[in-house]
Design a protein around this motif. Sequence first.
Motif, PDB file in Angstrom:
ATOM      1  N   SER A 186       0.327  -1.266   0.162  1.00 11.14           N
ATOM      2  CA  SER A 186      -0.393   0.186  -0.673  1.00 11.14           C
ATOM      3  C   SER A 186       0.694   1.048  -0.360  1.00 11.14           C
ATOM      4  CB  SER A 186      -0.787  -0.238   1.049  1.00 11.14           C
ATOM      5  OG  SER A 186      -0.327  -0.214   2.411  1.00 11.14           O
ATOM      6  N   MET A 187       0.475   1.417  -0.713  1.00 15.95           N
ATOM      7  CA  MET A 187       1.264   3.527  -0.669  1.00 15.95           C
ATOM      8  C   MET A 187      -0.503   5.289  -0.488  1.00 15.95           C
ATOM      9  SD  MET A 187       3.915   4.710   0.005  1.00 15.95           S
ATOM     10  CE  MET A 187       4.971   4.040  -1.410  1.00 15.95           C
ATOM     11  N   TRP A 188       0.194   5.197   0.794  1.00 18.96           N
ATOM     12  CA  TRP A 188      -0.970   7.380   0.520  1.00 18.96           C
ATOM     13  C   TRP A 188      -0.498   7.655   1.424  1.00 18.96           C
ATOM     14  CZ3 TRP A 188       1.254   3.139   4.167  1.00 18.96           C
ATOM     15  CH2 TRP A 188       1.557   3.568   5.203  1.00 18.96           C
ATOM     16  N   ARG A 189      -1.086   9.241   1.601  1.00 19.73           N
ATOM     17  CA  ARG A 189      -0.760   9.517   1.120  1.00 19.73           C
ATOM     18  C   ARG A 189      -1.561  10.879   2.636  1.00 19.73           C
ATOM     19  NH1 ARG A 189      -0.532  16.415  -1.795  1.00 19.73           N
ATOM     20  NH2 ARG A 189      -0.805  17.463  -0.175  1.00 19.73           N
ATOM     21  N   PRO A 190      -1.371  11.086   3.796  1.00 20.17           N
ATOM     22  CA  PRO A 190      -2.333  11.405   4.467  1.00 20.17           C
ATOM     23  C   PRO A 190      -3.232  12.036   5.077  1.00 20.17           C
ATOM     24  CG  PRO A 190       0.061  11.314   5.189  1.00 20.17           C
ATOM     25  CD  PRO A 190      -0.097  11.529   4.125  1.00 20.17           C
ATOM     26  N   PHE A 191      -3.222  13.609   4.021  1.00 18.90           N
ATOM     27  CA  PHE A 191      -3.572  14.577   4.283  1.00 18.90           C
ATOM     28  C   PHE A 191      -4.008  14.728   2.954  1.00 18.90           C
ATOM     29  CE2 PHE A 191      -0.846  14.305   8.597  1.00 18.90           C
ATOM     30  CZ  PHE A 191      -1.662  14.820   9.520  1.00 18.90           C
ATOM     31  N   HIS A 192      -4.659  16.169   2.902  1.00 20.41           N
ATOM     32  CA  HIS A 192      -4.753  17.052   1.494  1.00 20.41           C
ATOM     33  C   HIS A 192      -5.618  18.098   2.184  1.00 20.41           C
ATOM     34  CE1 HIS A 192      -9.425  15.736   2.748  1.00 20.41           C
ATOM     35  NE2 HIS A 192      -9.437  16.855   1.450  1.00 20.41           N
ATOM     36  N   MET A 193      -4.938  19.136   1.389  1.00 19.01           N
ATOM     37  CA  MET A 193      -5.242  20.377   2.268  1.00 19.01           C
ATOM     38  C   MET A 193      -6.697  21.144   0.968  1.00 19.01           C
ATOM     39  SD  MET A 193      -1.657  21.497   4.002  1.00 19.01           S
ATOM     40  CE  MET A 193      -0.483  21.137   2.344  1.00 19.01           C
ATOM     41  N   ILE A 194      -7.054  20.722   0.365  1.00 19.22           N
ATOM     42  CA  ILE A 194      -8.236  21.251  -1.256  1.00 19.22           C
ATOM     43  C   ILE A 194      -7.475  22.952  -1.564  1.00 19.22           C
ATOM     44  CG2 ILE A 194     -10.345  20.068  -0.121  1.00 19.22           C
ATOM     45  CD1 ILE A 194     -11.045  22.318   1.344  1.00 19.22           C
ATOM     46  N   GLY A 195      -8.259  23.240  -1.537  1.00 19.98           N
ATOM     47  CA  GLY A 195      -7.900  24.946  -1.738  1.00 19.98           C
ATOM     48  C   GLY A 195      -6.310  25.635  -1.794  1.00 19.98           C
ATOM     49  N   LEU A 196      -5.799  25.272  -0.497  1.00 19.14           N
ATOM     50  CA  LEU A 196      -4.466  25.918  -0.385  1.00 19.14           C
ATOM     51  C   LEU A 196      -3.212  25.182  -1.383  1.00 19.14           C
ATOM     52  CD1 LEU A 196      -3.944  25.795   3.473  1.00 19.14           C
ATOM     53  CD2 LEU A 196      -4.742  27.464   2.108  1.00 19.14           C
ATOM     54  N   GLU A 197      -3.595  23.833  -1.995  1.00 19.63           N
ATOM     55  CA  GLU A 197      -2.911  23.032  -3.049  1.00 19.63           C
ATOM     56  C   GLU A 197      -3.358  22.900  -4.354  1.00 19.63           C
ATOM     57  OE1 GLU A 197      -1.215  19.309  -1.311  1.00 19.63           O
ATOM     58  OE2 GLU A 197      -2.769  19.147  -0.474  1.00 19.63           O
ATOM     59  N   THR A 198      -3.956  23.764  -4.951  1.00 19.46           N
ATOM     60  CA  THR A 198      -4.836  23.966  -6.284  1.00 19.46           C
ATOM     61  C   THR A 198      -4.061  24.882  -7.072  1.00 19.46           C
ATOM     62  OG1 THR A 198      -7.103  24.100  -5.179  1.00 19.46           O
ATOM     63  CG2 THR A 198      -7.217  24.701  -7.250  1.00 19.46           C
ATOM     64  N   SER A 199      -2.973  25.405  -6.728  1.00 21.71           N
ATOM     65  CA  SER A 199      -2.271  26.302  -7.590  1.00 21.71           C
ATOM     66  C   SER A 199      -1.436  25.220  -8.288  1.00 21.71           C
ATOM     67  CB  SER A 199      -1.322  26.970  -6.845  1.00 21.71           C
ATOM     68  OG  SER A 199      -0.543  26.243  -5.347  1.00 21.71           O
ATOM     69  N   ILE A 200      -1.445  24.236  -7.831  1.00 19.91           N
ATOM     70  CA  ILE A 200      -0.616  23.148  -8.847  1.00 19.91           C
ATOM     71  C   ILE A 200      -1.961  22.687 -10.014  1.00 19.91           C
ATOM     72  CG2 ILE A 200       0.754  20.782  -8.463  1.00 19.91           C
ATOM     73  CD1 ILE A 200       1.854  22.151  -6.465  1.00 19.91           C
ATOM     74  N   SER A 201      -2.580  22.515  -9.798  1.00 17.21           N
ATOM     75  CA  SER A 201      -3.711  22.615 -10.876  1.00 17.21           C
ATOM     76  C   SER A 201      -3.383  23.518 -11.764  1.00 17.21           C
ATOM     77  CB  SER A 201      -5.167  22.451 -10.459  1.00 17.21           C
ATOM     78  OG  SER A 201      -5.422  21.179 -10.046  1.00 17.21           O
ATOM     79  N   VAL A 202      -3.292  25.001 -11.741  1.00 21.47           N
ATOM     80  CA  VAL A 202      -2.940  25.751 -12.408  1.00 21.47           C
ATOM     81  C   VAL A 202      -1.926  25.823 -12.950  1.00 21.47           C
ATOM     82  CG1 VAL A 202      -3.201  28.856 -12.236  1.00 21.47           C
ATOM     83  CG2 VAL A 202      -4.784  27.019 -10.941  1.00 21.47           C
ATOM     84  N   LEU A 203      -1.421  25.610 -12.352  1.00 23.60           N
ATOM     85  CA  LEU A 203       0.614  25.900 -12.947  1.00 23.60           C
ATOM     86  C   LEU A 203       0.952  24.823 -14.118  1.00 23.60           C
ATOM     87  CD1 LEU A 203       2.426  26.864 -10.151  1.00 23.60           C
ATOM     88  CD2 LEU A 203       1.662  28.355 -11.494  1.00 23.60           C
ATOM     89  N   SER A 204      -0.150  23.353 -13.930  1.00 25.16           N
ATOM     90  CA  SER A 204       0.236  21.993 -14.657  1.00 25.16           C
ATOM     91  C   SER A 204      -0.130  21.991 -16.062  1.00 25.16           C
ATOM     92  CB  SER A 204       0.229  20.862 -13.748  1.00 25.16           C
ATOM     93  OG  SER A 204       0.105  19.970 -14.659  1.00 25.16           O
ATOM     94  N   ALA A 205      -1.668  23.076 -15.328  1.00 25.97           N
ATOM     95  CA  ALA A 205      -2.520  23.455 -16.871  1.00 25.97           C
ATOM     96  C   ALA A 205      -1.648  24.188 -17.901  1.00 25.97           C
ATOM     97  CB  ALA A 205      -3.637  23.903 -16.551  1.00 25.97           C
ATOM     98  N   VAL A 206      -1.169  25.405 -17.038  1.00 24.64           N
ATOM     99  CA  VAL A 206      -0.640  26.687 -17.674  1.00 24.64           C
ATOM    100  C   VAL A 206       0.890  26.141 -18.649  1.00 24.64           C
ATOM    101  CG1 VAL A 206      -0.444  28.697 -17.687  1.00 24.64           C
ATOM    102  CG2 VAL A 206      -2.278  28.762 -16.846  1.00 24.64           C
ATOM    103  N   LEU A 207       1.397  25.797 -17.470  1.00 23.49           N
ATOM    104  CA  LEU A 207       3.269  25.902 -18.136  1.00 23.49           C
ATOM    105  C   LEU A 207       3.722  24.144 -18.793  1.00 23.49           C
ATOM    106  CD1 LEU A 207       4.662  27.488 -13.887  1.00 23.49           C
ATOM    107  CD2 LEU A 207       4.156  28.421 -16.972  1.00 23.49           C
ATOM    108  N   ARG A 208       2.433  22.972 -18.356  1.00 20.88           N
ATOM    109  CA  ARG A 208       2.982  22.465 -19.026  1.00 20.88           C
ATOM    110  C   ARG A 208       2.023  21.764 -19.451  1.00 20.88           C
ATOM    111  NH1 ARG A 208       6.053  19.585 -13.721  1.00 20.88           N
ATOM    112  NH2 ARG A 208       4.148  18.563 -12.881  1.00 20.88           N
ATOM    113  N   GLY A 209       0.717  22.366 -19.452  1.00 15.03           N
ATOM    114  CA  GLY A 209       0.233  21.306 -20.829  1.00 15.03           C
ATOM    115  C   GLY A 209      -0.383  20.125 -19.964  1.00 15.03           C
ATOM    116  N   GLU A 210      -0.496  19.879 -18.960  1.00 17.86           N
ATOM    117  CA  GLU A 210      -1.299  18.905 -18.538  1.00 17.86           C
ATOM    118  C   GLU A 210      -2.046  18.902 -17.198  1.00 17.86           C
ATOM    119  OE1 GLU A 210       1.990  16.323 -16.549  1.00 17.86           O
ATOM    120  OE2 GLU A 210       2.967  16.601 -18.858  1.00 17.86           O
TER     121      GLU A 210
END
Length: 487
Positions: A326-350
Amino acid sequence: MNLSSLLAARAAAGRPVRIGLIGAGKFGSMVLAQARLIDGLHVVGVADLDVGKARASLERVGWSAERYQARTLGEAAKSGTTCVLDDAAALAACDEIECIIEATGHPIAGVRHALAAIDGGKHVVMVNVEADVLCGPLLAARARAKNLVYSMAYGDQPAIICELVDWVRSCGFELTSAGKGMNFEPRYRYSTPDTVWSFFRLVGGRSRQGRLQSQDVQFLHRRHQGGDRDGGRRQRHRPRLPGRGPRLPPTGLHDLARVFRPAADGGRLARSGLVDIAASQEPDGREVFNNIRYGVFVTFKAPTEYARACFKQYGLLTDPSGWYGSMWRPFHMIGLETSISVLSAVLRGEPTGSPKAFRGDAVATAKRDLKAGEMLDGEGGYAVWANAIPASKSLREGGLPIGLAHNVRLKRPVARTASCVSTTSISIGTSMSWRSGRRWSAAPERCRQGGLNAVCEMAGAFAGRCPDVAPPTFGVQSPCWKHNTKP
């Protein structure tokens, strides 16, 4: 792993990543709290029907008043400040904005906003799981057809599950299960805005501080929409839902690999490749030791004896046989991390996860015996909860998507024991083609054709033709769902 350096290069060149945010509630506030601290990320506009609430959110998360006083989006883009307005369509039409974050939580509004953003040449980060569950594969296909990114929001559980699933596949392991943790007891399915406070041992002051009302808390603890949207690429490894929905076995970290393996090998899964949820409480309310309440997980199988030996040598938590890990991530911080999606979309197209097929559905299920003539009040209300079931079962039984279960009237009784509320049980216009639209989404290669037209008709019929809701930007002739009258 290079988003920060890519952003730094953009900032140094005087070309910040410019974004628009729709919805300034809890999730939107968390996005704003971090956005002001990220050099090179510019929030050009914040759109919310309640402009006063949006301004209060900005103040509450630390923005100085002068930073959001721009009178127009154009002025904001030139000055590096932010415009607060009540017109989401203006964000989609603003040439300077590259990406829009949809965080309203309203399924039909979310569909409409995403379509407008894509038509306006913008990447979309869909925080709105209600809209994504309703017709995410179609919206993603529409974005891809325009060389744009439609992405789940990193920081929310579905996108982080996608990340772990991708890790399993990229390492060459056999994916066994994927899912999330959740504070759950069986009785929680039937909680209402009146009972949720005692169920989750919350006090009104604590929730008001986070700007959560009772129905918001109820919704956050009961949504199953994240169940089956990993965007899998290989058919044999795509996680699917159990026939009757997630089983939610109580499970701690040390038992993930033992529980979430096939029953034939001693686990709790009917077969390999299923999505499920690890409950953090026993049915009687006792806390599960080392639970994964705030996190996500995957379980996987060693493909060879050598890999199995490596699992043991490097301390991986496995089942008793050593084959499943098994592998896991113990926490998620919703909106505090959403910039990752924005930057991935704009800068990497992913995208950080994007739906590609209609394999699971979140359907309205009765919390109690419902009578003919009653109005359904959607997820988090008094009448229905959302159960995640396979798409094939939902289509076979005519399941009503939870995103369409708000302000619709029952024309026949629905028992609490019924598998779901069916579309034949509610009063809507007969020319609706949402069902055909969802069938289209089961075949991704056909999404660019009739399915897209069907989803536009669906969104228009359920929102745009109602005089209480702003009309959509696309023209359709369909009956008004709320008043059951023709336009």
